[in-house]
Write an enzyme that holds these catalytic residues in place. Sequence first.
Site, PDB file in Angstrom:
ATOM      1  N   GLY A   1     -12.238   9.145   8.053  1.00 34.05           N
ATOM      2  CA  GLY A   1     -12.771  10.007   9.102  1.00 34.05           C
ATOM      3  C   GLY A   1     -14.291  10.033   9.147  1.00 34.05           C
ATOM      4  O   GLY A   1     -14.882  10.766   9.941  1.00 34.05           O
TER       5      GLY A   1
ATOM      6  N   LYS B   1      -7.645   2.206  -3.983  1.00 35.90           N
ATOM      7  CA  LYS B   1      -8.190   2.535  -2.657  1.00 35.90           C
ATOM      8  C   LYS B   1      -8.486   4.028  -2.628  1.00 35.90           C
ATOM      9  O   LYS B   1      -7.629   4.836  -2.247  1.00 35.90           O
ATOM     10  CB  LYS B   1      -7.197   2.139  -1.564  1.00 35.90           C
ATOM     11  CG  LYS B   1      -7.609   2.538  -0.164  1.00 35.90           C
ATOM     12  CD  LYS B   1      -6.816   1.793   0.896  1.00 35.90           C
ATOM     13  CE  LYS B   1      -7.142   2.313   2.281  1.00 35.90           C
ATOM     14  NZ  LYS B   1      -6.645   1.469   3.351  1.00 35.90           N
TER      15      LYS B   1
ATOM     16  N   LYS C   1       0.828  -1.203   0.000  1.00 32.18           N
ATOM     17  CA  LYS C   1       0.000   0.000   0.000  1.00 32.18           C
ATOM     18  C   LYS C   1       0.865   1.258   0.000  1.00 32.18           C
ATOM     19  O   LYS C   1       1.914   1.290   0.656  1.00 32.18           O
ATOM     20  CB  LYS C   1      -0.897   0.021   1.233  1.00 32.18           C
ATOM     21  CG  LYS C   1      -1.831   1.218   1.239  1.00 32.18           C
ATOM     22  CD  LYS C   1      -2.429   1.490   2.601  1.00 32.18           C
ATOM     23  CE  LYS C   1      -1.791   2.732   3.184  1.00 32.18           C
ATOM     24  NZ  LYS C   1      -2.598   3.324   4.274  1.00 32.18           N
TER      25      LYS C   1
ATOM     26  N   GLU D   1      -3.514   4.281  -3.526  1.00 28.36           N
ATOM     27  CA  GLU D   1      -4.414   5.042  -2.648  1.00 28.36           C
ATOM     28  C   GLU D   1      -4.222   6.546  -2.810  1.00 28.36           C
ATOM     29  O   GLU D   1      -3.358   7.139  -2.160  1.00 28.36           O
ATOM     30  CB  GLU D   1      -4.185   4.631  -1.177  1.00 28.36           C
ATOM     31  CG  GLU D   1      -5.080   5.386  -0.209  1.00 28.36           C
ATOM     32  CD  GLU D   1      -4.892   4.970   1.253  1.00 28.36           C
ATOM     33  OE1 GLU D   1      -4.025   4.112   1.532  1.00 28.36           O
ATOM     34  OE2 GLU D   1      -5.604   5.509   2.098  1.00 28.36           O
TER      35      GLU D   1
HETATM   36  P1  13P Z   1      -9.040   5.099   7.253  1.00 34.43           P
HETATM   37  O1  13P Z   1     -10.039   4.043   6.852  1.00 34.43           O
HETATM   38  O2  13P Z   1      -8.951   5.336   8.714  1.00 34.43           O
HETATM   39  O3  13P Z   1      -9.182   6.334   6.417  1.00 34.43           O
HETATM   40  O4  13P Z   1      -7.606   4.522   6.891  1.00 34.43           O
HETATM   41  C1  13P Z   1      -7.408   3.847   5.730  1.00 34.43           C
HETATM   42  C2  13P Z   1      -5.999   3.888   5.413  1.00 34.43           C
HETATM   43  O5  13P Z   1      -5.368   2.882   5.174  1.00 34.43           O
HETATM   44  C3  13P Z   1      -5.350   5.205   5.363  1.00 34.43           C
HETATM   45  O6  13P Z   1      -4.180   5.103   4.665  1.00 34.43           O
END
Ligand code: 13P
Length: 346
Positions: free
Chosen positions: A265, A221, A136, A179
Amino acid sequence: MDYELLIQTAKSMVATGRGILAIDESTPTCGKRLQSVGVENTESNRITYRNLLLGTPGLGDYISGAILYDETIRQSNSEGVTFPDLMQQQNIIIGIKVDTGAKEFALHPGEKITEGLDGLRDRLEEYKNFGAKFCKWRAVITIDNDRALPGRSCIEANAHALARYAALCQEANLVPIVEPEVLLDGSHSIDTCYQVTVETQRTVFEQLYRQDVLFEGVVLKPSMVLAGKGHDRQASVQEVAEQTIQCLQQTVPAAVPGVAFLSGGQTDEQATQHLNSMNRLARDMDLPWRLTFSYARALQHPALTTWKGDPGKIDAARKALLHRARLNSLASKGEYTDQMEQQQAA
Ligand code: 13P
């Protein structure tokens, strides 16, 4: 590059009824979570907490993969079982966060660029030896109407870095979770979030294409399309679902097997409702990708606040996590209802 392996791993990560548990908080961020329930940020408390989560019996029924932090992939629980082994016992695929964080973007006050490319090829080999199958990397895009953010250069620099990371992962036969998070902070409207998210995701896929990344071996993501936290009109669940799906349709190639949203959040319930509503809409739309979750806060929150560091509460905290994971699993099929919130097993 083993195309078949990448495609098979990506498909398993987004298999029907399963989603991803993100527990890849860096040590300072994990500390913030622990301190919010009065637990000190020591290595032993981090191990206890992550063992609470990953040792939850039945977790693998709803969770396809979990994203670990560098520290966690090397640690063992108090019985001497390594976290990667614990995950394998639960049929949970091992993932690892490989970026080294979002830093100030030079000459661009208020914006961030994610770092971590230097030495990444060697680190990936090391993580593979611990059993990692996917990675990730999170890029952060900030909306600030007053400062005309995000700027084009921030989107481009982050997209380029995401593509370089994704290419390195695939070269090592690891599936990259890509992401690009458009932050919920700010007072912008849902329409502004839509525009920024479309531009960001288009730029990301353009860069992935230019750098020859295999779309079939990627999991996106993204953040959902939402009004900023400080905006005076919050959108309905239906509106969020419609705008988020429309944004995906405008930007995500059909070859991508799945989209696993971050929670960003939102409250636990909102994150579940939005995912559910999207999957309800998807039933009549014949969308090319699976829509599921890759939540950190919205999955961990009930477990964390039940546990609060009390060894006597571990079982109850695990039940709370399993309940939330089950509800999100149902939401990933459009089968969740609000009444289910009350139905946690005794
Ligand atoms: P949240 O679901 O808390 O936003 O975190 C996901 C995540 O992996 C952030 O990088």
